[in-house]
Design a protein around this motif. Structure first.
Motif, PDB file in Angstrom:
ATOM      1  N   LEU A  90     -38.650 -41.490 -38.131  1.00  0.00           N
ATOM      2  CA  LEU A  90     -39.092 -40.116 -37.897  1.00  0.00           C
ATOM      3  C   LEU A  90     -40.524 -39.888 -38.380  1.00  0.00           C
ATOM      4  N   ASP A  91     -40.947 -40.671 -39.373  1.00  0.00           N
ATOM      5  CA  ASP A  91     -42.317 -40.527 -39.870  1.00  0.00           C
ATOM      6  C   ASP A  91     -43.353 -40.947 -38.828  1.00  0.00           C
ATOM      7  N   LYS A  92     -42.914 -41.681 -37.797  1.00  0.00           N
ATOM      8  CA  LYS A  92     -43.822 -42.131 -36.738  1.00  0.00           C
ATOM      9  C   LYS A  92     -43.795 -41.217 -35.512  1.00  0.00           C
ATOM     10  N   VAL A  93     -42.866 -40.253 -35.512  1.00  0.00           N
ATOM     11  CA  VAL A  93     -42.735 -39.340 -34.370  1.00  0.00           C
ATOM     12  C   VAL A  93     -43.903 -38.353 -34.360  1.00  0.00           C
ATOM     13  N   GLN A  94     -44.521 -38.212 -33.208  1.00  0.00           N
ATOM     14  CA  GLN A  94     -45.673 -37.306 -33.082  1.00  0.00           C
ATOM     15  C   GLN A  94     -45.268 -35.898 -32.656  1.00  0.00           C
ATOM     16  N   ASN A  95     -44.182 -35.782 -31.923  1.00  0.00           N
ATOM     17  CA  ASN A  95     -43.715 -34.477 -31.453  1.00  0.00           C
ATOM     18  C   ASN A  95     -42.237 -34.358 -31.809  1.00  0.00           C
ATOM     19  N   ARG A  96     -41.951 -33.776 -32.960  1.00  0.00           N
ATOM     20  CA  ARG A  96     -40.578 -33.713 -33.446  1.00  0.00           C
ATOM     21  C   ARG A  96     -39.691 -32.853 -32.543  1.00  0.00           C
ATOM     22  N   SER A  97     -40.241 -31.814 -31.970  1.00  0.00           N
ATOM     23  CA  SER A  97     -39.460 -30.958 -31.071  1.00  0.00           C
ATOM     24  C   SER A  97     -38.985 -31.740 -29.853  1.00  0.00           C
ATOM     25  N   LEU A  98     -39.862 -32.592 -29.318  1.00  0.00           N
ATOM     26  CA  LEU A  98     -39.500 -33.426 -28.170  1.00  0.00           C
ATOM     27  C   LEU A  98     -38.408 -34.418 -28.562  1.00  0.00           C
ATOM     28  N   TYR A  99     -38.571 -35.038 -29.731  1.00  0.00           N
ATOM     29  CA  TYR A  99     -37.560 -35.986 -30.206  1.00  0.00           C
ATOM     30  C   TYR A  99     -36.202 -35.295 -30.329  1.00  0.00           C
ATOM     31  N   ALA A 104     -47.081 -39.493 -21.279  1.00  0.00           N
ATOM     32  CA  ALA A 104     -47.769 -38.606 -22.222  1.00  0.00           C
ATOM     33  C   ALA A 104     -47.180 -38.670 -23.634  1.00  0.00           C
ATOM     34  N   ASN A 105     -45.921 -39.146 -23.738  1.00  0.00           N
ATOM     35  CA  ASN A 105     -45.230 -39.173 -25.041  1.00  0.00           C
ATOM     36  C   ASN A 105     -44.565 -40.522 -25.281  1.00  0.00           C
ATOM     37  N   LYS A 106     -45.242 -41.577 -24.855  1.00  0.00           N
ATOM     38  CA  LYS A 106     -44.633 -42.906 -24.871  1.00  0.00           C
ATOM     39  C   LYS A 106     -44.188 -43.327 -26.277  1.00  0.00           C
ATOM     40  N   ASN A 107     -44.992 -43.076 -27.283  1.00  0.00           N
ATOM     41  CA  ASN A 107     -44.641 -43.440 -28.647  1.00  0.00           C
ATOM     42  C   ASN A 107     -43.290 -42.839 -29.054  1.00  0.00           C
ATOM     43  N   ASP A 108     -43.131 -41.551 -28.797  1.00  0.00           N
ATOM     44  CA  ASP A 108     -41.903 -40.866 -29.206  1.00  0.00           C
ATOM     45  C   ASP A 108     -40.703 -41.311 -28.384  1.00  0.00           C
ATOM     46  N   PHE A 109     -40.917 -41.592 -27.093  1.00  0.00           N
ATOM     47  CA  PHE A 109     -39.795 -42.037 -26.263  1.00  0.00           C
ATOM     48  C   PHE A 109     -39.329 -43.436 -26.656  1.00  0.00           C
ATOM     49  N   ILE A 129     -39.211 -44.439 -29.738  1.00  0.00           N
ATOM     50  CA  ILE A 129     -38.392 -44.172 -30.930  1.00  0.00           C
ATOM     51  C   ILE A 129     -37.064 -43.529 -30.535  1.00  0.00           C
ATOM     52  N   ILE A 130     -37.108 -42.626 -29.554  1.00  0.00           N
ATOM     53  CA  ILE A 130     -35.874 -42.019 -29.044  1.00  0.00           C
ATOM     54  C   ILE A 130     -34.965 -43.099 -28.479  1.00  0.00           C
ATOM     55  N   TYR A 131     -35.537 -43.994 -27.671  1.00  0.00           N
ATOM     56  CA  TYR A 131     -34.765 -45.078 -27.058  1.00  0.00           C
ATOM     57  C   TYR A 131     -34.093 -45.932 -28.132  1.00  0.00           C
ATOM     58  N   LYS A 132     -34.834 -46.305 -29.154  1.00  0.00           N
ATOM     59  CA  LYS A 132     -34.281 -47.170 -30.205  1.00  0.00           C
ATOM     60  C   LYS A 132     -33.165 -46.462 -30.973  1.00  0.00           C
ATOM     61  N   ASN A 133     -33.348 -45.192 -31.282  1.00  0.00           N
ATOM     62  CA  ASN A 133     -32.324 -44.460 -32.017  1.00  0.00           C
ATOM     63  C   ASN A 133     -31.072 -44.222 -31.175  1.00  0.00           C
ATOM     64  N   ILE A 134     -31.252 -43.938 -29.896  1.00  0.00           N
ATOM     65  CA  ILE A 134     -30.105 -43.772 -29.005  1.00  0.00           C
ATOM     66  C   ILE A 134     -29.292 -45.061 -28.951  1.00  0.00           C
ATOM     67  N   ASN A 135     -29.986 -46.179 -28.778  1.00  0.00           N
ATOM     68  CA  ASN A 135     -29.289 -47.458 -28.680  1.00  0.00           C
ATOM     69  C   ASN A 135     -28.630 -47.857 -29.990  1.00  0.00           C
ATOM     70  N   TYR A 136     -29.278 -47.539 -31.101  1.00  0.00           N
ATOM     71  CA  TYR A 136     -28.696 -47.864 -32.402  1.00  0.00           C
ATOM     72  C   TYR A 136     -27.451 -47.011 -32.661  1.00  0.00           C
ATOM     73  N   PHE A 137     -27.516 -45.743 -32.313  1.00  0.00           N
ATOM     74  CA  PHE A 137     -26.343 -44.883 -32.456  1.00  0.00           C
ATOM     75  C   PHE A 137     -25.186 -45.429 -31.609  1.00  0.00           C
ATOM     76  N   GLU A 138     -25.460 -45.764 -30.357  1.00  0.00           N
ATOM     77  CA  GLU A 138     -24.419 -46.289 -29.471  1.00  0.00           C
ATOM     78  C   GLU A 138     -23.836 -47.588 -30.002  1.00  0.00           C
TER      79      GLU A 138
END
Length: 286
Positions: free
Chosen positions: A23-32, A113-118, A120-129
């Motif tokens: 989360l410390d690397k997320v640039q747009n927390r609302s998007l995440y 436009a938000n590749k960095n955050d996506f 991180i989203i992808y990794k967290n989604i896959n880790y949760f699953e």
């Protein structure tokens, strides 16, 4: 605590207390937050189905209770960094965008436009699953073992009444292929279509040659009617064998150039592999 109740508690804890990573690397927390919550919402129904079953199984059907009793195992979860290392080969724009498009119909512009955050989203989604599946797979495997004590037509009857298509699709992953084919013959075609829509595409391609062509055609017809375009794309994309039964089933629905184009427009956006998408378009247009 019995296995089924302990498993339910573990699932609830994963959902309620998931620890988000990077989360410390997320640039747009609302998007995440928006997209992770959308992901959880899309999985809410299936998770609830499993929880409802596990919490009420004591009073349902003794056949499905057997194997869920006894002491629960200690669930072993991989740490986040190790998990990310294990999927590092998938961490590329094409794979991540394709996966997120399938989940959210995400636009290419928003992804870029938000590749960095996506990422991180992808990794967290896959880790949760991955963590959720540690628990679910043990539950589904135990239920699959129970299915050897009754005739297949009775198992199919009980499953279609007591279980959801999502649960059935996951339980059969732990059954012998011969038994799965036998069970599928006893399912109502509409219920079977719902199971196929939840089934792993690689398992679908193994089973398809053993299913009657008429049944395959009926399944694809219902899938198109119900808008299961993502699964139609996924099956084609993962198919590495003889595509004749798939092509015949889909071709039955292509009665005019206009319908062919409609199918292409609805199915092709769900392809991750560009070469497979072009192959799909060519065969629909042929």
């Amino acid at each position: 605590m019995p296995f089924h109740r302990d498993s339910a508690k573990q699932i609830e804890q994963l959902v309620k207390n998931y620890k988000h990573n990077e989360l410390d690397k997320v640039q747009n927390r609302s998007l995440y937050d928006k997209y992770f919550q959308l992901f959880m919402k899309k999985n809410e129904k299936n998770i609830k189905n499993v929880l409802d079953y596990l919490y009420t199984v004591d009073g349902i059907i003794p056949f499905f209770l057997k194997g869920l009793l006894g002491e629960a195992p200690k669930f072993q979860f991989q740490d986040y960094n190790s998990y990310v290392s294990s999927i590092s080969s998938k961490l590329n724009d094409q794979e991540i965008y394709g996966s997120l498009y399938n989940l959210f119909e995400l636009s290419k512009e928003e992804f870029e436009a938000n590749k960095n955050d996506f990422y991180i989203i992808y990794k967290n989604i896959n880790y949760f699953e991955n963590n959720l599946n540690v628990v679910l797979d043990i539950v589904f495997e135990r239920l699959a073992k129970n299915a050897s004590v009754l005739p297949d037509f009775i198992i199919a009857k009980i499953a279609s009444m007591a279980l959801t298509p999502y649960m059935c699709a996951n339980i059969v992953r732990f059954m012998p292929e011969k038994q799965i084919i036998s069970l599928m013959k006893h399912f109502d075609i509409n219920f079977l279509t719902e199971v196929v829509n939840e089934l792993d595409p690689q398992l679908v391609q193994k089973l398809m040659p053993a299913i009657e062509q008429k049944q395959v055609e009926e399944i694809f017809k219902i899938m198109l009617q119900k808008g299961y375009f993502q699964k139609i794309a996924n099956i084609f994309e993962h198919f590495n064998g003889n595509l004749d039964s798939y092509k015949q089933a889909l071709k039955k629905q292509v009665t005019s150039p206009e319908i062919a184009q409609e199918i292409i427009n609805k199915v092709s956006p769900y392809f991750v592999n560009e070469a497979k998408k072009q192959e799909f378009i060519q065969f629909v247009n042929a």
